[in-house]
Design an enzyme around this catalytic site. Structure first.
Site, PDB file in Angstrom:
ATOM      1  CG  ASP A   1      40.844  33.503  33.021  1.00  0.00           C
ATOM      2  OD1 ASP A   1      41.481  32.558  32.688  1.00  0.00           O
ATOM      3  OD2 ASP A   1      40.348  33.577  34.243  1.00  0.00           O
TER       4      ASP A   1
ATOM      5  CE  LYS B   1      31.939  48.900  36.337  1.00  0.00           C
ATOM      6  NZ  LYS B   1      31.953  48.632  37.767  1.00  0.00           N
ATOM      7  N   GLY B   2      37.276  47.118  32.359  1.00  0.00           N
ATOM      8  CA  GLY B   2      38.534  46.850  32.376  1.00  0.00           C
ATOM      9  C   GLY B   2      39.357  47.313  31.329  1.00  0.00           C
TER      10      GLY B   2
ATOM     11  CD  GLU C   1      38.146  41.774  26.640  1.00  0.00           C
ATOM     12  OE1 GLU C   1      38.455  42.361  27.410  1.00  0.00           O
ATOM     13  OE2 GLU C   1      37.042  40.875  26.862  1.00  0.00           O
TER      14      GLU C   1
ATOM     15  CG  ASP D   1      37.624  44.480  39.102  1.00  0.00           C
ATOM     16  OD1 ASP D   1      37.629  44.034  37.962  1.00  0.00           O
ATOM     17  OD2 ASP D   1      36.781  44.449  39.916  1.00  0.00           O
TER      18      ASP D   1
ATOM     19  NE  ARG E   1      37.083  48.289  37.670  1.00  0.00           N
ATOM     20  CZ  ARG E   1      36.707  47.211  37.077  1.00  0.00           C
ATOM     21  NH1 ARG E   1      37.796  46.621  35.986  1.00  0.00           N
ATOM     22  NH2 ARG E   1      35.648  46.588  37.113  1.00  0.00           N
TER      23      ARG E   1
ATOM     24  CE  LYS F   1      44.372  35.533  34.509  1.00  0.00           C
ATOM     25  NZ  LYS F   1      43.511  35.206  35.412  1.00  0.00           N
TER      26      LYS F   1
ATOM     27  CG  PHE G   1      42.905  37.083  40.052  1.00  0.00           C
ATOM     28  CD1 PHE G   1      41.422  36.626  39.196  1.00  0.00           C
ATOM     29  CD2 PHE G   1      42.438  38.519  40.386  1.00  0.00           C
ATOM     30  CE1 PHE G   1      40.558  37.520  38.777  1.00  0.00           C
ATOM     31  CE2 PHE G   1      41.423  39.213  40.167  1.00  0.00           C
ATOM     32  CZ  PHE G   1      40.376  38.674  39.237  1.00  0.00           C
ATOM     33  CB  VAL G   2      47.195  40.020  36.848  1.00  0.00           C
ATOM     34  CG1 VAL G   2      48.179  39.049  36.816  1.00  0.00           C
ATOM     35  CG2 VAL G   2      46.126  40.027  35.572  1.00  0.00           C
TER      36      VAL G   2
HETATM   37  P1  IMP Z   1      37.082  34.972  30.116  1.00  0.00           P
HETATM   38  O1  IMP Z   1      35.696  34.975  29.813  1.00  0.00           O
HETATM   39  O2  IMP Z   1      37.336  33.969  31.265  1.00  0.00           O
HETATM   40  O3  IMP Z   1      38.089  35.137  29.158  1.00  0.00           O
HETATM   41  O4  IMP Z   1      37.256  36.335  31.371  1.00  0.00           O
HETATM   42  C1  IMP Z   1      37.431  37.621  30.720  1.00  0.00           C
HETATM   43  C2  IMP Z   1      37.021  38.771  31.945  1.00  0.00           C
HETATM   44  O5  IMP Z   1      37.272  38.237  33.049  1.00  0.00           O
HETATM   45  C3  IMP Z   1      37.977  39.956  31.690  1.00  0.00           C
HETATM   46  O6  IMP Z   1      37.506  40.709  30.577  1.00  0.00           O
HETATM   47  C4  IMP Z   1      38.285  40.373  32.983  1.00  0.00           C
HETATM   48  O7  IMP Z   1      36.930  41.323  33.357  1.00  0.00           O
HETATM   49  C5  IMP Z   1      38.067  39.078  34.046  1.00  0.00           C
HETATM   50  N1  IMP Z   1      39.159  38.393  34.357  1.00  0.00           N
HETATM   51  C6  IMP Z   1      39.963  37.277  33.996  1.00  0.00           C
HETATM   52  N2  IMP Z   1      40.907  37.233  34.703  1.00  0.00           N
HETATM   53  C7  IMP Z   1      41.299  38.228  35.298  1.00  0.00           C
HETATM   54  C8  IMP Z   1      42.337  38.690  36.338  1.00  0.00           C
HETATM   55  O8  IMP Z   1      43.414  37.903  36.399  1.00  0.00           O
HETATM   56  N3  IMP Z   1      42.199  39.718  36.809  1.00  0.00           N
HETATM   57  C9  IMP Z   1      40.912  40.625  36.546  1.00  0.00           C
HETATM   58  N4  IMP Z   1      40.113  40.202  36.073  1.00  0.00           N
HETATM   59  C10 IMP Z   1      39.966  38.953  35.204  1.00  0.00           C
END
Ligand code: IMP
Length: 185
Positions: free
Chosen positions: A109, A49-50, A105, A165, A171, A137, A158-159
């Site tokens: 992270d 949903k982000g 996206e 969210d 959100r 990140k 963490f943002v």
């Molecule tokens: P990744 O697989 O670790 O790259 O994570 C990606 C997903 O994790 C993103 O699409 C977000 O939904 C969530 N996410 C990662 N970091 C954050 C953050 O700092 N705040 C909120 N959601 C996050």
């Protein structure tokens, strides 16, 4: 909720980017995208949903026709750590064969979600698949997958806000703020 909410919320640390900064950066990204895809069809794929807010402002900053479709995948549980397990909760309605696809996206992270998504979408016969993300990140910079459009490289905090969210909260915050470490440590 706007920036003033951040100051009054004990679970939030500080504003990282204001709404103006976010929208301004998305307009710059849109200009780049518009140039790169001139004369080509373009399908924006938002990750629910982000990415809802990013998609809304990025798509409206493009002065051309685009199609939009959505995917929902789960990679995060209810904490702040990536589980590494990716599941499709909602698939695309669009056939990707021969299409130019731009994944939209909110944040990358670890890059786990995206690496999986890219492989999945590339197996569907598109003409191209690229990535646009508002935030990235540090860990994601070591990813093998090239991210073509990056809004901001941010520190490892963490943002929340602007679609992002923490346990489904924040959100609808217009800016992007950092969550206080006491919330998740
Ligand atoms: P990744 O697989 O670790 O790259 O994570 C990606 C997903 O994790 C993103 O699409 C977000 O939904 C969530 N996410 C990662 N970091 C954050 C953050 O700092 N705040 C909120 N959601 C996050």
């Amino acid at each position: 909720m706007d920036q003033t909410h951040v100051e009054g919320d004990l679970d939030l640390d500080q504003t990282l980017y204001t709404e103006e900064q976010i929208v301004g950066r998305l307009q710059e990204m849109a200009a780049e995208i518009q140039q790169d895809y001139e004369g080509k069809d373009l399908l924006l794929v938002g990750v629910l949903k982000g990415a809802v807010m990013v998609m809304a402002d990025l798509a409206r900053s493009l002065d051309r026709h685009v199609e939009m479709d959505w995917m929902a995948v789960s990679s995060y549980g209810s904490g702040t750590k990536s589980s590494g397990v990716v599941r499709i909760l909602k698939d695309l309605d669009t056939d990707l064969n021969g299409r130019h696809v731009l994944i939209v996206e909110d944040i990358i992270d670890t890059g786990l979600t995206l690496s999986w998504l890219i492989t999945n979408l590339r197996s569907r016969g598109p003409a191209s698949v690229e990535i646009a993300t508002l935030l990235r990140k540090p860990e994601a910079q070591q990813m093998e997958v090239e991210v073509k459009y990056v809004g901001f490289d941010i520190p490892n905090a963490f943002v929340v806000g602007y679609g992002l969210d923490y346990n489904e909260h924040y959100r609808n915050l217009r800016c992007i703020g950092t969550l206080s470490p006491h919330v998740y440590s």
